[in-house]
Design an enzyme around this catalytic site. Structure first.
Site, PDB file in Angstrom:
ATOM      1  N   SER A  90       0.852  -1.186   0.000  1.00  0.00           N
ATOM      2  CA  SER A  90       0.000   0.000   0.000  1.00  0.00           C
ATOM      3  C   SER A  90       0.888   1.235   0.000  1.00  0.00           C
ATOM      4  CB  SER A  90      -0.885   0.019   1.252  1.00  0.00           C
ATOM      5  OG  SER A  90      -1.536   1.263   1.400  1.00  0.00           O
ATOM      6  N   TYR A 135      -1.721  -0.423  10.259  1.00  0.00           N
ATOM      7  CA  TYR A 135      -1.868  -0.966   8.907  1.00  0.00           C
ATOM      8  C   TYR A 135      -0.660  -0.606   8.052  1.00  0.00           C
ATOM      9  CZ  TYR A 135      -3.726  -1.359   4.125  1.00  0.00           C
ATOM     10  OH  TYR A 135      -3.904  -1.656   2.793  1.00  0.00           O
TER      11      TYR A 135
END
Length: 253
Positions: A148, A162
């Site tokens: 990501s 995350y």
């Protein structure tokens, strides 16, 4: 289809929704048989499998939590029985929790996010390597880890845990790529940016992409299919001299 028995097999974890589902559907149109894993939404996974069948490829949709080593072993055993091969692994399964500052994060949330997002890809790659590697009599293969842009940006005030788990995925990509390069396995990483998927609802803000799209140089959020094309390029022979690479699909952010 007789030819389908010899089609390459791609496994996409978390293939029932978002980027995983888009990758599964596109892979089928490119000639892959497709296995997908899912955890919660069986109906969505079966819908993806039906779309794969509809274009003449074979599909397997199996419930498997990639953070559980026993479930990962069962998933790969099912692939062995059904297809007898694996040519590409897409480590896509990941979870996101509600937006929060670091001081408010609960330990169990952090542990679960790292289990799914960081340990899960390692467990799946371990099983794939045992089947793909020349040293184990395999034909070689390709592993694509889905990271990501958060790994670069840090996600302050929202998803630091995350982001950190995706940073671990990127370090794993670098090391694993070097470890298995002579064994015929290429390992690469796609780094999506702000993509229109259901994952943002898990973070408590379904409309997040629209809120932040002005911060993206291209001026818009991305579509899952745009990430899928990058993943499947890395899996293909067109990327035959590419390993240990990171491909941003972020609209320039």
């Amino acid at each position: 289809m007789v030819a389908s028995a010899q089609a390459p097999l791609i496994l996409i974890t978390g293939g029932g929704r978002g980027v995983g589902a888009a990758t599964a559907r596109l892979a089928a149109t490119q000639g892959y048989d497709v296995a997908i894993s899912f955890v919660a939404d069986e109906s969505a996974a079966l819908a993806v499998a039906a779309d794969i069948d509809a274009v003449g490829r074979r599909a397997l949709a199996m419930r498997a939590d990639s953070a559980d080593p026993e479930q990962v072993v069962r998933l790969f055993a099912a692939i062995d029985r059904t297809f007898g091969r694996i040519d590409a692994l897409v480590n896509n399964a990941a979870i996101l929790a509600r937006q929060s500052r670091l001081e408010d994060l609960e330990f169990e949330r952090m542990r679960r996010i790292f289990a799914v997002n960081a340990i899960g890809p390692i467990l799946c790659a371990q099983q794939a390597a045992k089947r793909m590697s020349y040293r184990h009599g395999g034909r070689g293969g390709s592993v694509i880890n889905v990271s990501s842009a958060a790994a670069r940006l840090g996600s302050p005030g929202e998803y630091i845990d995350y982001a950190a788990s995706k940073g671990a995925v990127e370090t794993f990509t670098t090391g694993f790529a070097k470890e298995v390069a002579r064994d015929g396995i290429r390992v690469n990483c796609v780094r999506p940016g702000h993509i229109y998927t259901d994952m943002h609802a898990s973070g408590g803000e379904p409309g997040r992409v629209d809120r932040v799209k002005d911060s993206i140089p291209l001026g818009r959020g991305g579509q899952p299919e745009e990430v899928a094309r990058a993943i499947l390029w890395l899996a293909s022979a067109e990327a035959s001299f590419v390993t240990g690479a990171f491909l941003d699909v972020t609209g320039g952010k």
